[in-house]
Design an enzyme around this catalytic site. Structure first.
Site, PDB file in Angstrom:
ATOM      1  CE1 TYR A  57      -3.232   3.127   0.626  1.00 52.23           C
ATOM      2  CE2 TYR A  57      -3.555   2.533   2.996  1.00 52.23           C
ATOM      3  CZ  TYR A  57      -3.657   2.912   1.362  1.00 52.23           C
ATOM      4  OH  TYR A  57      -4.831   3.917   1.855  1.00 52.23           O
TER       5      TYR A  57
ATOM      6  CE  LYS B 229      -5.914   1.950  -2.038  1.00 46.51           C
ATOM      7  NZ  LYS B 229      -6.623   2.646  -0.756  1.00 46.51           N
TER       8      LYS B 229
ATOM      9  CB  SER C  51     -13.156   6.829   0.175  1.00 44.55           C
ATOM     10  OG  SER C  51     -12.214   7.145  -1.179  1.00 44.55           O
TER      11      SER C  51
END
Length: 289
Positions: free
Chosen positions: A133, A161, A204
């Protein structure tokens, strides 16, 4: 493992305790209404870095139970406490999560050798796969193509990511490591990321706008760039309105207006003010009514 993953929101009660029923409703909304391909659990959107270890475990457990194998699950287990990361990695692996992820260690200015040791320690403790990440604007950790390559030498580290605006680095990574998974982490930059060859996106806003975001992703994958660009404009209008009103509070408010018990944010994040509630209602009428 490819496709559109929601960075999962988590419902909390006003006193900061976990709203377990609300969390289940958010999972169901993502799968049944938004039609996402997977859930990224325990990331920034889940307010993870403010939570105690046992609450993180409970969230992993509830999501796995509610999902029942319907979509892929990625557990973000990164922490400044590497013993906690290993504990969470083992726990999520036992629950059947398809892969793990870990944010680069932050706050202290760790050397790359220390970062490499962190990732290898976590993933070598379990029989699972790791997705790095990388979110340098929050962690201050920037890695080069060669450094990513060193991490990828561990065959259990299968991808990244990529939550950064450095699309030159993204292009170099895609060319250098064609067999590694790359997920775009900025919802507002999905189209150019897809053009550069990412395998999926983790975001999100997908918790409420997953259908349109998924349509954008696959239009771009099919080379329908003009159509995808028009949709990116629409998505970014929505994102701009949400950011102007307060990201997590607004996303939870939008879910609530759709009948999902999305609850409160974890302190020290503030709850929705009356002004924010009015803003959320305006966004809902504009994009969802």
């Amino acid at each position: 493992m490819k496709g559109i993953y929601s960075a999962l929101l988590v419902s909390f009660n006003e006193d900061g305790s976990l709203n377990e029923n609300g969390l289940r409703q958010i999972v169901r909304h993502n799968i049944d209404v938004c039609g996402i391909d997977g859930l990224y659990v325990g990331g920034s959107t889940g307010e993870n870095f403010m939570l105690p270890t046992e609450m993180k475990k409970r969230i992993f457990s509830i999501v796995a139970d509610e999902n029942k194998g319907q979509v892929n699950l990625i557990a973000q287990v990164g922490s400044l406490n590497i013993e906690e990361s290993v504990e969470l990695a083992k726990y999520a692996t036992d629950l059947g999560y398809n892969a793990l992820s870990a944010v680069t260690p932050f706050y202290y200015k760790f050397t790359f050798d220390e970062i490499k040791h962190y990732y290898n320690t976590i993933i070598n403790s379990v029989d699972n796969k790791m997705i790095i990440y990388s979110i340098p604007f929050l962690t201050g950790v920037n890695m080069s193509v060669d450094q990513f390559g060193e991490l990828f030498e561990n065959e259990k580290i299968i991808g990244v990511k990529f939550t950064a605006g450095d699309f030159y680095l993204l292009e170099r990574l895609r060319k250098a490591y064609p067999d590694k998974l790359i997920f775009s982490g900025f919802d507002e930059m999905m189209l150019p990321a897809v053009v550069l060859g990412v395998d999926g996106a983790i975001g999100s806003t997908f918790n409420v706008n997953g259908k349109k975001s998924k349509e954008l992703f696959y239009l771009a994958k099919e080379g329908k760039i003009a159509e995808a660009l028009n949709l990116q404009h629409e998505v970014n209008d929505f994102i701009t309105d949400v950011l102007d009103n307060g990201l997590y509070q607004t996303l939870k408010g939008l879910l609530s207006l759709q009948g999902v018990d999305a609850g409160y944010c974890k302190r020290p994040m503030k709850s929705q003010t009356e002004e924010m509630k009015k803003g959320t209602e305006k966004i809902y009428r504009k994009y969802f009514a």
